[in-house]
Design a protein around this motif. Sequence first.
Motif, PDB file in Angstrom:
ATOM      1  N   ARG A 132       0.809  -1.228   0.000  1.00 55.74           N
ATOM      2  CA  ARG A 132       0.000   0.000   0.000  1.00 55.74           C
ATOM      3  C   ARG A 132       0.839   1.273   0.000  1.00 55.74           C
ATOM      4  O   ARG A 132       0.288   2.377  -0.011  1.00 55.74           O
ATOM      5  CB  ARG A 132      -0.919  -0.016   1.216  1.00 55.74           C
ATOM      6  CG  ARG A 132      -1.942  -1.147   1.215  1.00 55.74           C
ATOM      7  CD  ARG A 132      -2.647  -1.271   2.565  1.00 55.74           C
ATOM      8  NE  ARG A 132      -3.348  -0.039   2.928  1.00 55.74           N
ATOM      9  CZ  ARG A 132      -3.767   0.258   4.154  1.00 55.74           C
ATOM     10  NH1 ARG A 132      -3.526  -0.599   5.149  1.00 55.74           N
ATOM     11  NH2 ARG A 132      -4.419   1.368   4.396  1.00 55.74           N
ATOM     12  N   SER A 133       2.170   1.145   0.033  1.00 60.26           N
ATOM     13  CA  SER A 133       3.005   2.341  -0.019  1.00 60.26           C
ATOM     14  C   SER A 133       2.959   2.957  -1.408  1.00 60.26           C
ATOM     15  O   SER A 133       2.640   2.292  -2.397  1.00 60.26           O
ATOM     16  CB  SER A 133       4.452   2.003   0.362  1.00 60.26           C
ATOM     17  OG  SER A 133       4.546   1.700   1.739  1.00 60.26           O
ATOM     18  N   GLY A 134       3.285   4.232  -1.485  1.00 60.51           N
ATOM     19  CA  GLY A 134       3.257   4.923  -2.759  1.00 60.51           C
ATOM     20  C   GLY A 134       4.536   4.722  -3.558  1.00 60.51           C
ATOM     21  O   GLY A 134       5.448   4.000  -3.151  1.00 60.51           O
ATOM     22  N   GLY A 135       4.588   5.390  -4.713  1.00 59.55           N
ATOM     23  CA  GLY A 135       5.796   5.413  -5.510  1.00 59.55           C
ATOM     24  C   GLY A 135       6.126   4.112  -6.204  1.00 59.55           C
ATOM     25  O   GLY A 135       5.288   3.216  -6.338  1.00 59.55           O
ATOM     26  N   HIS A 136       7.381   3.997  -6.628  1.00 60.43           N
ATOM     27  CA  HIS A 136       7.884   2.835  -7.340  1.00 60.43           C
ATOM     28  C   HIS A 136       9.184   2.366  -6.698  1.00 60.43           C
ATOM     29  O   HIS A 136       9.991   3.178  -6.235  1.00 60.43           O
ATOM     30  CB  HIS A 136       8.145   3.168  -8.810  1.00 60.43           C
ATOM     31  CG  HIS A 136       6.898   3.375  -9.604  1.00 60.43           C
ATOM     32  ND1 HIS A 136       6.113   4.509  -9.470  1.00 60.43           N
ATOM     33  CD2 HIS A 136       6.292   2.585 -10.535  1.00 60.43           C
ATOM     34  CE1 HIS A 136       5.071   4.406 -10.285  1.00 60.43           C
ATOM     35  NE2 HIS A 136       5.156   3.262 -10.936  1.00 60.43           N
ATOM     36  N   SER A 137       9.385   1.067  -6.680  1.00 62.39           N
ATOM     37  CA  SER A 137      10.612   0.508  -6.127  1.00 62.39           C
ATOM     38  C   SER A 137      11.815   0.917  -6.963  1.00 62.39           C
ATOM     39  O   SER A 137      11.776   0.877  -8.199  1.00 62.39           O
ATOM     40  CB  SER A 137      10.523  -1.014  -6.091  1.00 62.39           C
ATOM     41  OG  SER A 137      11.772  -1.582  -5.683  1.00 62.39           O
ATOM     42  N   THR A 138      12.890   1.312  -6.296  1.00 62.47           N
ATOM     43  CA  THR A 138      14.165   1.542  -6.962  1.00 62.47           C
ATOM     44  C   THR A 138      15.175   0.455  -6.579  1.00 62.47           C
ATOM     45  O   THR A 138      16.371   0.597  -6.793  1.00 62.47           O
ATOM     46  CB  THR A 138      14.728   2.937  -6.644  1.00 62.47           C
ATOM     47  OG1 THR A 138      14.989   3.038  -5.241  1.00 62.47           O
ATOM     48  CG2 THR A 138      13.756   4.026  -7.057  1.00 62.47           C
ATOM     49  N   VAL A 139      14.668  -0.627  -5.994  1.00 64.93           N
ATOM     50  CA  VAL A 139      15.440  -1.853  -5.707  1.00 64.93           C
ATOM     51  C   VAL A 139      16.690  -1.549  -4.879  1.00 64.93           C
ATOM     52  O   VAL A 139      17.781  -2.040  -5.170  1.00 64.93           O
ATOM     53  CB  VAL A 139      15.788  -2.606  -7.006  1.00 64.93           C
ATOM     54  CG1 VAL A 139      16.142  -4.060  -6.691  1.00 64.93           C
ATOM     55  CG2 VAL A 139      14.630  -2.583  -7.998  1.00 64.93           C
ATOM     56  N   GLY A 140      16.522  -0.718  -3.844  1.00 67.41           N
ATOM     57  CA  GLY A 140      17.597  -0.500  -2.882  1.00 67.41           C
ATOM     58  C   GLY A 140      18.209   0.878  -2.890  1.00 67.41           C
ATOM     59  O   GLY A 140      19.034   1.186  -2.025  1.00 67.41           O
ATOM     60  N   ASP A 141      17.846   1.741  -3.830  1.00 69.12           N
ATOM     61  CA  ASP A 141      18.431   3.081  -3.905  1.00 69.12           C
ATOM     62  C   ASP A 141      17.661   4.051  -3.011  1.00 69.12           C
ATOM     63  O   ASP A 141      18.030   4.296  -1.861  1.00 69.12           O
ATOM     64  CB  ASP A 141      18.452   3.537  -5.358  1.00 69.12           C
ATOM     65  CG  ASP A 141      19.023   4.949  -5.533  1.00 69.12           C
ATOM     66  OD1 ASP A 141      19.598   5.487  -4.577  1.00 69.12           O
ATOM     67  OD2 ASP A 141      18.885   5.503  -6.642  1.00 69.12           O
ATOM     68  N   ARG A 142      16.541   4.601  -3.498  1.00 69.15           N
ATOM     69  CA  ARG A 142      15.808   5.609  -2.738  1.00 69.15           C
ATOM     70  C   ARG A 142      15.060   5.022  -1.548  1.00 69.15           C
ATOM     71  O   ARG A 142      14.514   5.768  -0.728  1.00 69.15           O
ATOM     72  CB  ARG A 142      14.839   6.336  -3.669  1.00 69.15           C
ATOM     73  CG  ARG A 142      15.560   7.121  -4.755  1.00 69.15           C
ATOM     74  CD  ARG A 142      14.612   7.793  -5.708  1.00 69.15           C
ATOM     75  NE  ARG A 142      15.342   8.408  -6.814  1.00 69.15           N
ATOM     76  CZ  ARG A 142      14.761   8.988  -7.854  1.00 69.15           C
ATOM     77  NH1 ARG A 142      13.435   9.035  -7.941  1.00 69.15           N
ATOM     78  NH2 ARG A 142      15.499   9.511  -8.809  1.00 69.15           N
TER      79      ARG A 142
END
Length: 278
Positions: free
Chosen positions: A99-109
């Motif tokens: 349910r979190s927003g945004g998109h995964s950056t796979v460990g960066d942001r």
Amino acid sequence: MSSSPAGHVARSTVRPNAETGSRTPLRTFLTAADGISIDSVYEPGGVVYDASAPSTGHPVFVVAHGFTGDVDRPHVRRVASALARHGAVVTFSFRGHGRSGGHSTVGDREVHDLAAVVEWARSLGHARVATVGFSMGGSVVLRHAALHPGTVDAVVSVSAPARWYYRGTPPMRRVHWLVTRPEGRLVARYGFRTRIHGDWDPVPLSPVEAVPKIAPTPLLIVHGDQDGYFPLDHPRMLAEAAAGHGELWVEHGMGHAEHAADDGLLARIGDWAVAQGG
């Protein structure tokens, strides 16, 4: 970019209780430094209310899940239940997950997400915070401790990679397909409830580069000798980078991340974190 300075402000939709307040779990959305909403759950943990074990001796555990996990996944809830025997627990869904927003950056942001959650955990009245990360989350807790020194009191990284772009095992080649291919990102979105961002620009600080920056914060590196994603050269590289500062546990017969961490191992991790308080 995840190497931005500290100053993250967690904004809660509920009024946090003090550590000695209500036993009722709190679920809320926090706001990361770059504006992404992060679904987060605080559970006081039975040990906080044990008069024979003062709460000042027990940390709040902030659990950072692996790629395609989220706060409601059974394996994440099992980890939270095990660690709750040693202190309070905060679980959350990384950006792009659940349910979190945004998109995964796979460990960066994702470092922004963890920073917001750690700040919230501290605001709930806990004197000590221990981060416990698994796989992708294991890389994030290492990078967070390096980029935000002094904000946590102990770091546990389980089944984490040492370096980026590793494709040496079939599972990691499948992960790279999910992340880098448009059709893979569709599978991740609809099959794993994980929304993925595009390529890194610039490439973030790697876990092995982060580790030397963690000292003097206590560090524990845990890895299974049957890990199908990252072979043992990864934890050994991390331990070597720690230059004697961190501990390395190689677990016989253990596979990868939360699914492979049994209750006995989680109990030992909890004991280790409590012991770091002196």
